[in-house]
Scaffold this motif. Sequence first.
Motif, PDB file in Angstrom:
ATOM      1  N   ASN A 234      -4.814   1.540  -3.141  1.00  0.00           N
ATOM      2  CA  ASN A 234      -4.503   1.103  -4.499  1.00  0.00           C
ATOM      3  C   ASN A 234      -4.068  -0.360  -4.503  1.00  0.00           C
ATOM      4  O   ASN A 234      -4.520  -1.161  -5.317  1.00  0.00           O
ATOM      5  N   VAL A 235      -3.195  -0.715  -3.544  1.00  0.00           N
ATOM      6  CA  VAL A 235      -2.732  -2.104  -3.445  1.00  0.00           C
ATOM      7  C   VAL A 235      -3.916  -3.032  -3.161  1.00  0.00           C
ATOM      8  O   VAL A 235      -4.068  -4.081  -3.797  1.00  0.00           O
ATOM      9  N   LYS A 238      -6.168  -3.257  -6.436  1.00  0.00           N
ATOM     10  CA  LYS A 238      -5.553  -3.885  -7.595  1.00  0.00           C
ATOM     11  C   LYS A 238      -5.206  -5.344  -7.328  1.00  0.00           C
ATOM     12  O   LYS A 238      -5.200  -6.161  -8.236  1.00  0.00           O
TER      13      LYS A 238
ATOM     14  N   LEU B 178       6.609  -3.064  -5.540  1.00  0.00           N
ATOM     15  CA  LEU B 178       5.158  -2.840  -5.494  1.00  0.00           C
ATOM     16  C   LEU B 178       4.886  -1.345  -5.424  1.00  0.00           C
ATOM     17  O   LEU B 178       5.404  -0.654  -4.541  1.00  0.00           O
ATOM     18  N   ASN B 179       4.075  -0.838  -6.358  1.00  0.00           N
ATOM     19  CA  ASN B 179       3.798   0.600  -6.369  1.00  0.00           C
ATOM     20  C   ASN B 179       2.421   0.864  -6.964  1.00  0.00           C
ATOM     21  O   ASN B 179       1.796  -0.029  -7.518  1.00  0.00           O
ATOM     22  N   ASN B 180       1.978   2.116  -6.826  1.00  0.00           N
ATOM     23  CA  ASN B 180       0.641   2.464  -7.317  1.00  0.00           C
ATOM     24  C   ASN B 180       0.694   3.009  -8.751  1.00  0.00           C
ATOM     25  O   ASN B 180      -0.100   3.869  -9.128  1.00  0.00           O
ATOM     26  N   GLY B 187       4.434   6.652  -5.998  1.00  0.00           N
ATOM     27  CA  GLY B 187       4.580   6.157  -4.642  1.00  0.00           C
ATOM     28  C   GLY B 187       4.876   7.218  -3.612  1.00  0.00           C
ATOM     29  O   GLY B 187       4.906   8.414  -3.907  1.00  0.00           O
ATOM     30  N   THR B 188       5.111   6.781  -2.396  1.00  0.00           N
ATOM     31  CA  THR B 188       5.471   7.656  -1.287  1.00  0.00           C
ATOM     32  C   THR B 188       6.995   7.833  -1.312  1.00  0.00           C
ATOM     33  O   THR B 188       7.683   7.177  -2.092  1.00  0.00           O
ATOM     34  N   PRO B 189       7.543   8.692  -0.453  1.00  0.00           N
ATOM     35  CA  PRO B 189       9.007   8.843  -0.425  1.00  0.00           C
ATOM     36  C   PRO B 189       9.739   7.504  -0.252  1.00  0.00           C
ATOM     37  O   PRO B 189      10.825   7.321  -0.795  1.00  0.00           O
ATOM     38  N   GLN B 191       8.961   4.519  -1.557  1.00  0.00           N
ATOM     39  CA  GLN B 191       9.099   3.861  -2.861  1.00  0.00           C
ATOM     40  C   GLN B 191      10.055   4.641  -3.775  1.00  0.00           C
ATOM     41  O   GLN B 191      10.842   4.040  -4.504  1.00  0.00           O
ATOM     42  N   GLU B 214       2.533  -2.864 -10.476  1.00  0.00           N
ATOM     43  CA  GLU B 214       1.254  -2.687  -9.801  1.00  0.00           C
ATOM     44  C   GLU B 214       0.732  -4.019  -9.286  1.00  0.00           C
ATOM     45  O   GLU B 214       1.063  -5.084  -9.831  1.00  0.00           O
ATOM     46  N   ALA B 215      -0.091  -3.949  -8.242  1.00  0.00           N
ATOM     47  CA  ALA B 215      -0.587  -5.160  -7.597  1.00  0.00           C
ATOM     48  C   ALA B 215      -1.272  -6.093  -8.593  1.00  0.00           C
ATOM     49  O   ALA B 215      -1.089  -7.310  -8.557  1.00  0.00           O
ATOM     50  N   ARG B 216      -2.054  -5.506  -9.480  1.00  0.00           N
ATOM     51  CA  ARG B 216      -2.796  -6.322 -10.442  1.00  0.00           C
ATOM     52  C   ARG B 216      -1.854  -7.100 -11.363  1.00  0.00           C
ATOM     53  O   ARG B 216      -2.018  -8.308 -11.567  1.00  0.00           O
ATOM     54  N   MET B 219      -0.071 -10.033  -9.757  1.00  0.00           N
ATOM     55  CA  MET B 219      -0.925 -11.219  -9.653  1.00  0.00           C
ATOM     56  C   MET B 219      -1.040 -11.929 -10.994  1.00  0.00           C
ATOM     57  O   MET B 219      -1.391 -13.097 -11.055  1.00  0.00           O
ATOM     58  N   PHE B 231       3.484  -3.722   5.729  1.00  0.00           N
ATOM     59  CA  PHE B 231       2.080  -3.284   5.772  1.00  0.00           C
ATOM     60  C   PHE B 231       1.419  -3.507   4.413  1.00  0.00           C
ATOM     61  O   PHE B 231       0.374  -4.154   4.320  1.00  0.00           O
ATOM     62  N   SER B 232       2.045  -2.997   3.360  1.00  0.00           N
ATOM     63  CA  SER B 232       1.480  -3.155   2.011  1.00  0.00           C
ATOM     64  C   SER B 232       1.426  -4.622   1.615  1.00  0.00           C
ATOM     65  O   SER B 232       0.483  -5.058   0.953  1.00  0.00           O
ATOM     66  N   VAL B 235      -1.577  -6.176   3.147  1.00  0.00           N
ATOM     67  CA  VAL B 235      -2.786  -5.756   2.426  1.00  0.00           C
ATOM     68  C   VAL B 235      -2.888  -6.500   1.095  1.00  0.00           C
ATOM     69  O   VAL B 235      -3.941  -7.032   0.730  1.00  0.00           O
ATOM     70  N   PHE B 236      -1.767  -6.564   0.384  1.00  0.00           N
ATOM     71  CA  PHE B 236      -1.725  -7.252  -0.917  1.00  0.00           C
ATOM     72  C   PHE B 236      -2.203  -8.699  -0.787  1.00  0.00           C
ATOM     73  O   PHE B 236      -3.083  -9.158  -1.504  1.00  0.00           O
TER      74      PHE B 236
END
Lengths: 343, 343
Positions: A234-235, A238, B178-180, B187-189, B191, B214-216, B219, B231-232, B235-236
């Motif tokens: 998702n990251v 997006k 940052l989350n989906n 998110g995961t535990p 977040q 959200e990532a979008r 930005m 990690f995220s 990727v971001f």
Amino acid sequence: MKIIVDAMGGDNAPDEVVKGALEAVSKNIEVILTGRGEDILRSIEKMGLKELPRGVEIVNATEVISMDEDPLNAVRNKKDSSLTVALNLLRDDRGDALVSAGSTGAIVSGATFVVKRVRGIRRAALAPLIPNNAGGFILIDCGAYAECTAEYLLQFAFMGSYYAEDALKIDSPRVGLLNNGTEPTKGTPLQLEAYKLLEKAGQDGDLNFIGNVEARSAMLGACDVLVCDGFSGNVFLKSAEGMASLILTELGNMFTKNFVTLLSGMLVKKHLRKIRARLDSDKIGGTMLLGILKPVIKAHGSSNATAISNAIRAAAAAVDTDTAARLQTNISRMKIDEADDNM
Amino acid sequence: MKIIVDAMGGDNAPDEVVKGALEAVSKNIEVILTGRGEDILRSIEKMGLKELPRGVEIVNATEVISMDEDPLNAVRNKKDSSLTVALNLLRDDRGDALVSAGSTGAIVSGATFVVKRVRGIRRAALAPLIPNNAGGFILIDCGAYAECTAEYLLQFAFMGSYYAEDALKIDSPRVGLLNNGTEPTKGTPLQLEAYKLLEKAGQDGDLNFIGNVEARSAMLGACDVLVCDGFSGNVFLKSAEGMASLILTELGNMFTKNFVTLLSGMLVKKHLRKIRARLDSDKIGGTMLLGILKPVIKAHGSSNATAISNAIRAAAAAVDTDTAARLQTNISRMKIDEADDNM
């Protein structure tokens, strides 16, 4: 072939969904629209049509699942929602595939709960085609499940690889694991463990695993299938969308700065439109939900008629290729233990 | 003020690093270059200089840490590497801040091991300024540590917020997680837990926490500080970089298609250059490593002289603002238990 369309899903439902569905109807494609019959008929009237066109059927559903409802509860409790009715039709073989622009969570949970996963597949995964400097690549998973195990990632790799072969006609697709560096020692314990499973599948000749791939290289053509957990996916998606939107807006502003830039913008208009079109999710039309017994396609929430019609055509193509059958045949290669969880 | 520069770090070392360092020397900034004395002197000669300019000092170091070495072992074992020598000088107050374009892992481990973290800070974090449609925002962490706990994320939020106030002069920076998705249940535990800690810090008036982002939207200007695990964050950042590179290459191709597009490209050249410059990491110059007792700046591995010189100026500014002191003063707000791990 008959495609079931959730007429009430998405920001522009039902008008644009109905319009797109009618556009997709052809010699080979019929559609079933699920949703409030009156609303759907009104949408058809707005298009200047007096009656239901040939190849279009309406199945009434009185409820609608909204974007902010708890996905699984919504599907379970709203038994007469357009999505639940559509899922039931698909399960009962009344249609061959399903398209919805509704809540991603509800589609993923609903498809899993009603239509069911391929036996042995631990989680379904969303696998969009991402544009890059080559023909594009499959990102899997882009957000069906935020949390993943290494076995899920192994299965995503197989699903993505088969799908790339079937849908993109790529021979021996290059499968990469999304990571924060290319060395096998990179990432969290999830990536470290997944790397080992993928490496073994590569050595066994089951996958063309090319190792870890960084987000930047993936966008520049490093692989045909990019495997990751749904949160990272998702990251990844997006962030790229945000950057594309940022640059395209800046370009738009640039071309309207003064007479000279305006002229210049007009001269390259056609080419700019091509670049935009390549990055436009409407043109791609929909994201395949892999791992479910029958094709389920999630169209973008903001889909217009063109996007819906493309998603329906993609659904029809998915029926022809039948990736689910291939998953079923090869499931033994994708499991690391014999326990079978059916969530 | 004296900035220590690892002259052997990065793809273009030592020539470009030395050139950039000499460019940065001014009335207020002196530099110490660490590395092989002969190589550094040769780089200075190449610039047409006969002797060491005023304000430049060389401290000899015979070894170099390469990009593929295990970071912590490299710093520990190569005691005479340009980076280790630079870190020792910083620890011993021979300089006020450090700039290196070398291996990120070695810089993070080395700074933690030699210079030490602010007491109570669990992990250092890399905090680049990311360009967006507003003035840009701080991403923290973008890859120092792939694995994080909720407490680390809480601390990143404070570090990023103070840094945005100090360095970007933003009042009450808007801190997003940052989350989906934007809902608190996303998110995961990791977040989910971090959300609660950040929400509490917001309610206590310690942070201006605006919720999940959200990532979008990040930005597109949704927040001033974007908090995530390394990690995220990687990727971001890399996904956005890849997309920017993809579009800018396509644009370049577009403008060379034929005479008309070529002309058009010439007409907007100046404006295009501005857009490129805003997205160009060289112009930004370096990424702050926050949580260390003294300013450490990681310059991009492919830094040219301009990037190095900008990184040195950023380091000097960081010395003036002294975010570390503020972290030390406020550490009690950023801890969820009293155990103090000093890795």
